[in-house]
Design a protein around this motif. Sequence first.
Motif, PDB file in Angstrom:
ATOM      1  N   ASP A 151     -23.254  70.381  15.152  1.00  0.00           N
ATOM      2  CA  ASP A 151     -22.899  70.505  16.570  1.00  0.00           C
ATOM      3  C   ASP A 151     -21.391  70.534  16.803  1.00  0.00           C
ATOM      4  N   PHE A 152     -20.597  70.561  15.733  1.00  0.00           N
ATOM      5  CA  PHE A 152     -19.139  70.484  15.810  1.00  0.00           C
ATOM      6  C   PHE A 152     -18.542  71.564  16.708  1.00  0.00           C
ATOM      7  N   GLU A 153     -18.922  72.806  16.512  1.00  0.00           N
ATOM      8  CA  GLU A 153     -18.347  73.906  17.304  1.00  0.00           C
ATOM      9  C   GLU A 153     -18.738  73.820  18.780  1.00  0.00           C
ATOM     10  N   GLU A 154     -19.992  73.459  19.060  1.00  0.00           N
ATOM     11  CA  GLU A 154     -20.436  73.344  20.458  1.00  0.00           C
ATOM     12  C   GLU A 154     -19.655  72.248  21.175  1.00  0.00           C
ATOM     13  N   MET A 155     -19.470  71.110  20.513  1.00  0.00           N
ATOM     14  CA  MET A 155     -18.678  70.025  21.107  1.00  0.00           C
ATOM     15  C   MET A 155     -17.240  70.473  21.297  1.00  0.00           C
ATOM     16  N   ASN A 156     -16.655  71.137  20.286  1.00  0.00           N
ATOM     17  CA  ASN A 156     -15.260  71.561  20.358  1.00  0.00           C
ATOM     18  C   ASN A 156     -14.996  72.553  21.482  1.00  0.00           C
ATOM     19  N   THR A 157     -15.966  73.389  21.822  1.00  0.00           N
ATOM     20  CA  THR A 157     -15.804  74.332  22.926  1.00  0.00           C
ATOM     21  C   THR A 157     -15.533  73.576  24.224  1.00  0.00           C
ATOM     22  N   VAL A 158     -16.276  72.519  24.461  1.00  0.00           N
ATOM     23  CA  VAL A 158     -16.089  71.699  25.670  1.00  0.00           C
ATOM     24  C   VAL A 158     -14.787  70.893  25.549  1.00  0.00           C
ATOM     25  N   TRP A 159     -14.573  70.281  24.400  1.00  0.00           N
ATOM     26  CA  TRP A 159     -13.371  69.461  24.175  1.00  0.00           C
ATOM     27  C   TRP A 159     -12.097  70.278  24.393  1.00  0.00           C
ATOM     28  N   ASP A 160     -12.037  71.463  23.782  1.00  0.00           N
ATOM     29  CA  ASP A 160     -10.838  72.292  23.862  1.00  0.00           C
ATOM     30  C   ASP A 160     -10.512  72.689  25.299  1.00  0.00           C
ATOM     31  N   ALA A 161     -11.528  72.917  26.126  1.00  0.00           N
ATOM     32  CA  ALA A 161     -11.303  73.258  27.538  1.00  0.00           C
ATOM     33  C   ALA A 161     -10.851  72.045  28.341  1.00  0.00           C
ATOM     34  N   TRP A 162     -11.185  70.847  27.875  1.00  0.00           N
ATOM     35  CA  TRP A 162     -10.883  69.603  28.601  1.00  0.00           C
ATOM     36  C   TRP A 162      -9.487  69.074  28.300  1.00  0.00           C
TER      37      TRP A 162
END
Length: 121
Positions: free
Chosen positions: A79-90
């Motif tokens: 799930d690393f990439e899915e989490m990072n998509t949200v993290w990077d926008a935040w």
Amino acid sequence: MTRPNKGKDMIERLETGTRMSKIVKHGGVAYLCGQVGDGATVAEQTRDCLARVDALLEKAGSSRDRILQAIIWLSDMADFEEMNTVWDAWVPEGHAPARACGEAKLARPDLRVEIIVTAAC
């Protein structure tokens, strides 16, 4: 011998229960307890989790551009990439904290992400 809790040694605990405090402040730094979020997907849980982090940071007198360190636990590193998509926008541009991310068995089977934050006040 006990030491007085004042001045630079002062420790402030907010939203304290029997087991833990949601925020502990000391020496101009806020330490947040691990935050989890609601939702069926990793993205939903990450967004909700980060909204909770925002609320606690505000309560601590800080903000996401003052985060020093983040520790992220995923129940599955797939799930690393899915989490990072949200993290990077935040994360505010130019204010990425020191960060670690690993896989761990979380407190409940439905939890897929937990984030622990330390921030300057």
